[in-house]
Design a protein around this motif. Structure first.
Motif, PDB file in Angstrom:
ATOM      1  N   GLY A  50       0.705  -1.145   0.135  1.00 32.16           N
ATOM      2  CA  GLY A  50       0.023  -0.206   0.132  1.00 32.16           C
ATOM      3  C   GLY A  50       0.847   1.146   0.019  1.00 32.16           C
ATOM      4  N   ASN A  51       1.891   1.003   0.929  1.00 31.25           N
ATOM      5  CA  ASN A  51       2.733   2.204   0.776  1.00 31.25           C
ATOM      6  C   ASN A  51       3.561   2.732  -0.400  1.00 31.25           C
ATOM      7  OD1 ASN A  51       2.118   2.821   3.550  1.00 31.25           O
ATOM      8  ND2 ASN A  51       3.945   1.781   4.386  1.00 31.25           N
ATOM      9  N   ALA A  52       4.043   1.657  -1.039  1.00 33.06           N
ATOM     10  CA  ALA A  52       4.626   1.632  -2.396  1.00 33.06           C
ATOM     11  C   ALA A  52       3.665   2.075  -3.456  1.00 33.06           C
ATOM     12  CB  ALA A  52       5.273   0.449  -2.795  1.00 33.06           C
ATOM     13  N   GLU A  53       2.421   1.801  -3.473  1.00 31.73           N
ATOM     14  CA  GLU A  53       1.118   2.194  -4.172  1.00 31.73           C
ATOM     15  C   GLU A  53       1.202   3.772  -4.459  1.00 31.73           C
ATOM     16  OE1 GLU A  53      -1.585  -0.793  -3.834  1.00 31.73           O
ATOM     17  OE2 GLU A  53      -1.433  -1.326  -5.814  1.00 31.73           O
ATOM     18  N   LYS A  54       1.213   4.224  -3.011  1.00 24.62           N
ATOM     19  CA  LYS A  54       0.956   5.707  -2.565  1.00 24.62           C
ATOM     20  C   LYS A  54       1.993   6.420  -3.215  1.00 24.62           C
ATOM     21  CE  LYS A  54      -1.441   5.396   1.556  1.00 24.62           C
ATOM     22  NZ  LYS A  54      -0.863   5.089   2.944  1.00 24.62           N
ATOM     23  N   GLU A  58       1.905   9.294  -6.497  1.00 25.09           N
ATOM     24  CA  GLU A  58       2.332  10.724  -6.529  1.00 25.09           C
ATOM     25  C   GLU A  58       3.302  10.741  -7.743  1.00 25.09           C
ATOM     26  OE1 GLU A  58       3.613  10.796  -2.791  1.00 25.09           O
ATOM     27  OE2 GLU A  58       1.627  10.739  -1.990  1.00 25.09           O
ATOM     28  N   GLN A  59       4.175   9.848  -8.145  1.00 23.25           N
ATOM     29  CA  GLN A  59       5.243  10.032  -9.083  1.00 23.25           C
ATOM     30  C   GLN A  59       4.586  10.046 -10.603  1.00 23.25           C
ATOM     31  OE1 GLN A  59       7.971   6.822  -8.548  1.00 23.25           O
ATOM     32  NE2 GLN A  59       8.838   7.811  -6.977  1.00 23.25           N
ATOM     33  N   ALA A  60       5.075  11.039 -11.298  1.00 23.65           N
ATOM     34  CA  ALA A  60       4.438  11.095 -12.593  1.00 23.65           C
ATOM     35  C   ALA A  60       4.953   9.740 -13.558  1.00 23.65           C
ATOM     36  CB  ALA A  60       5.246  12.322 -13.684  1.00 23.65           C
ATOM     37  N   LEU A 295       3.042  -3.961 -15.879  1.00 19.82           N
ATOM     38  CA  LEU A 295       3.758  -2.904 -15.307  1.00 19.82           C
ATOM     39  C   LEU A 295       3.710  -2.688 -13.483  1.00 19.82           C
ATOM     40  CD1 LEU A 295       5.696  -0.400 -15.159  1.00 19.82           C
ATOM     41  CD2 LEU A 295       3.550   0.899 -15.497  1.00 19.82           C
ATOM     42  N   HIS A 296       2.463  -2.743 -13.114  1.00 19.40           N
ATOM     43  CA  HIS A 296       2.170  -2.312 -11.746  1.00 19.40           C
ATOM     44  C   HIS A 296       2.813  -3.143 -10.732  1.00 19.40           C
ATOM     45  CE1 HIS A 296       0.145   0.239  -8.786  1.00 19.40           C
ATOM     46  NE2 HIS A 296      -0.411  -1.154  -8.377  1.00 19.40           N
ATOM     47  N   GLY A 297       2.342  -4.440 -10.741  1.00 21.45           N
ATOM     48  CA  GLY A 297       3.112  -5.249  -9.840  1.00 21.45           C
ATOM     49  C   GLY A 297       4.598  -5.253  -9.824  1.00 21.45           C
ATOM     50  N   ALA A 298       5.310  -5.377 -10.794  1.00 17.48           N
ATOM     51  CA  ALA A 298       6.820  -5.318 -10.629  1.00 17.48           C
ATOM     52  C   ALA A 298       7.326  -3.784  -9.962  1.00 17.48           C
ATOM     53  CB  ALA A 298       7.226  -5.408 -11.906  1.00 17.48           C
ATOM     54  N   ALA A 299       6.500  -2.801 -10.628  1.00 16.83           N
ATOM     55  CA  ALA A 299       6.757  -1.487  -9.997  1.00 16.83           C
ATOM     56  C   ALA A 299       6.673  -1.323  -8.477  1.00 16.83           C
ATOM     57  CB  ALA A 299       5.882  -0.391 -10.733  1.00 16.83           C
ATOM     58  N   ILE A 300       5.769  -1.962  -7.889  1.00 20.10           N
ATOM     59  CA  ILE A 300       5.818  -1.968  -6.404  1.00 20.10           C
ATOM     60  C   ILE A 300       6.986  -2.746  -5.769  1.00 20.10           C
ATOM     61  CG2 ILE A 300       4.230  -2.954  -4.701  1.00 20.10           C
ATOM     62  CD1 ILE A 300       1.706  -2.927  -6.594  1.00 20.10           C
ATOM     63  N   VAL A 301       7.179  -4.141  -6.446  1.00 17.12           N
ATOM     64  CA  VAL A 301       8.356  -4.699  -5.870  1.00 17.12           C
ATOM     65  C   VAL A 301       9.632  -3.876  -6.134  1.00 17.12           C
ATOM     66  CG1 VAL A 301       9.460  -6.874  -6.052  1.00 17.12           C
ATOM     67  CG2 VAL A 301       7.217  -6.808  -6.219  1.00 17.12           C
ATOM     68  N   ASN A 302       9.597  -3.294  -7.185  1.00 15.35           N
ATOM     69  CA  ASN A 302      10.958  -2.582  -7.363  1.00 15.35           C
ATOM     70  C   ASN A 302      11.081  -1.254  -6.447  1.00 15.35           C
ATOM     71  OD1 ASN A 302      12.971  -1.665  -9.364  1.00 15.35           O
ATOM     72  ND2 ASN A 302      11.857  -0.241 -10.126  1.00 15.35           N
ATOM     73  N   LYS A 303       9.824  -0.810  -6.159  1.00 12.00           N
ATOM     74  CA  LYS A 303      10.129   0.434  -5.102  1.00 12.00           C
ATOM     75  C   LYS A 303      10.454  -0.222  -3.698  1.00 12.00           C
ATOM     76  CE  LYS A 303       8.990   4.205  -5.951  1.00 12.00           C
ATOM     77  NZ  LYS A 303       9.916   4.885  -6.032  1.00 12.00           N
ATOM     78  N   VAL A 304       9.447  -1.083  -3.443  1.00 10.75           N
ATOM     79  CA  VAL A 304       9.943  -1.708  -2.103  1.00 10.75           C
ATOM     80  C   VAL A 304      11.385  -2.310  -1.947  1.00 10.75           C
ATOM     81  CG1 VAL A 304       9.256  -3.536  -0.309  1.00 10.75           C
ATOM     82  CG2 VAL A 304       7.403  -2.345  -1.430  1.00 10.75           C
TER      83      VAL A 304
END
Ligand SMILES: Cc1ncc(COP(=O)(O)O)c(C=O)c1O
Length: 404
Positions: A50-54, A58-60, A295-304
């Motif tokens: 959830g935190n990564a999604e927030k 916010e990022q373009a 994209l979405h799931g991997a972007a979350i894992v990437n962020k975390v």
């Protein structure tokens, strides 16, 4: 044209989920599905997710296509997570070289990684046969039948069906031939929860290297056994000794990202050139099947994984899921033993991960469903994470009743 198409039976697991949904009983319990459930019986979105999604919101951003092999940074982070700092420091390079060489491509979940590995075994690496444990995740058989590899089974369980018979496992691999693929559950074997110990992994490593077999490590439960690092032991130990392998990992379970379809295929090779070549073949297979990953799931894992604080929050959250399952296991054993004092259910405490091979027969699983509204797989697999303080007593009583 379609008139002659035969009806395919529903998927064993997804079919039961549908049946469960339609069951009107208020006290029904779903122990069949392979997802983590919390004390409230829900499959939560992890806080770190959830935190990564927030942050991502916010990022373009852009929804343009990803490269065929996915987000480059994500691939380096996966390599590092699986192989560790020594064998694979974090890097955005497509091929990472230390004492071993590796390359990773993002895939939609572990399933796609297993399928890509199968395509390559058949098309590029010349395998004709794949060995899998006798009892394995049902989809393994479907995936490797689809790529037309001949499926052979190695023995896995002891006579009681609740623990490992390593001697039998090793003997049944006697007839494996050089170049055969060997599918291995790295940790938290599905459906049994029965794993090899470190000494046994080492003996298996020697057999694989001696016989020149080609392992595919299915790594769908990293962090559910002991911890993230220890769970990777079988892979790191094998690769340190010069072994080449595919590793198919999934973030469905340990990030709770089931619906986002996020995982990866990693090839560990003996030279940088072969890592580069196999990555090019991985990309060819991907392009011809699903073109490029979501994209979405991997972007979350990437962020975390790419952020120290978020990563350590993830590790803590995952540990609490693992600990909850372990507590449920010991409560399960305590309760069943109190109902059947002369039974021996200690094996449930030794099995690892979400699943337990309960020893329930097909008929007993059927009775559990029809008489008690408790859904287990026909194989006898139950999802321990589906237990909670409000249903565990009833489940244990019912299991004891049908097992009598
Ligand atoms: C042993 C095993 N491998 C692979 C997978 C595939 O996971 P995913 O949902 O990421 O495709 C699963 C999922 O249940 C599994 O249990």
């Amino acid at each position: 044209m379609f008139e002659t198409t035969p009806l395919n039976p529903p998927d064993a697991i997804f079919g039961l989920i549908e049946e469960f949904k339609k069951d009107p009983r208020k006290d029904k319990v779903n122990l069949s599905v392979g997802v983590y459930q919390d004390e409230a019986g829900t499959t939560p979105i992890m806080k770190c997710v959830g935190n990564a999604e927030k942050v991502l919101l916010e990022q373009a951003g852009s929804k343009s296509y990803l490269p065929i092999d996915g987000i480059p940074g994500y691939n380096g982070l996966i390599g590092n997570l699986i192989l560790g700092d020594e064998l694979c420091p974090v890097s955005t390079q497509p091929v990472r070289s230390t004492s071993i060489h590796s390359a990773t491509a993002q895939t939609p979940g572990g399933t796609a990684a297993l399928r890509v590995a199968g395509d390559l075994m058949k098309q590029n690496l010349g395998s004709k046969t794949i060995w899998m444990s006798n009892l394995t995740w049902a989809n393994h058989t479907q995936i490797y039948s689809a790529v037309e590899l001949e499926i052979k089974n190695y023995d896995y369980l002891d006579d009681r069906g609740t623990g490992l018979d390593f001697g039998k496992m090793m003997s049944s691999l006697d007839s494996a031939q050089p170049g055969d693929a060997l599918l291995l559950h790295t940790v938290c074997h599905n459906p049994t929860g029965v794993d090899l110990g470190r000494e046994q992994w080492q003996q298996l490593t020697e057999l694989i290297l001696d016989k020149a077999l080609f392992p595919i490590f299915d790594f769908a439960y990293q962090g559910f056994g002991d911890d993230i690092e220890s769970d990777a032991f079988p892979i790191r130990n094998f690769c340190t000794q010069g072994g080449e392998a595919f590793i198919c990992n999934s973030f469905s379970k340990n990030f709770g990202l089931y619906a986002e379809r996020v995982g990866g295929i990693t090839a560990v090779t003996s030279s940088a050139d072969s890592a580069k070549a196999i990555l090019s073949q991985i990309k060819r297979v991907i392009r011809a099947s699903y073109s490029n990953p979501p994209l979405h799931g991997a972007a979350i894992v990437n962020k975390v994984l790419g952020d120290q604080t978020m990563r350590s929050d993830w590790v803590t959250e995952l540990a609490s899921m693992r600990d909850r399952i372990k507590q449920l296991r010991s409560e399960f054993v305590r309760l069943v033993n109190s109902i059947i004092p002369d039974g021996d259910y200690e094996y449930v405490n030794h099995q690892r991960g979400m699943f337990s091979y309960s020893g329930l027969s097909r008929d007993q699983a059927e009775r559990l469903k029809s008489e008690y509204g408790i859904y287990a797989l026909r194989s006898g697999r139950i999802n321990i994470a589906g237990l909670n303080s409000s249903n565990i007593k009833r489940v244990c009583t019912a299991i004891a009743e049908v097992m009598k």
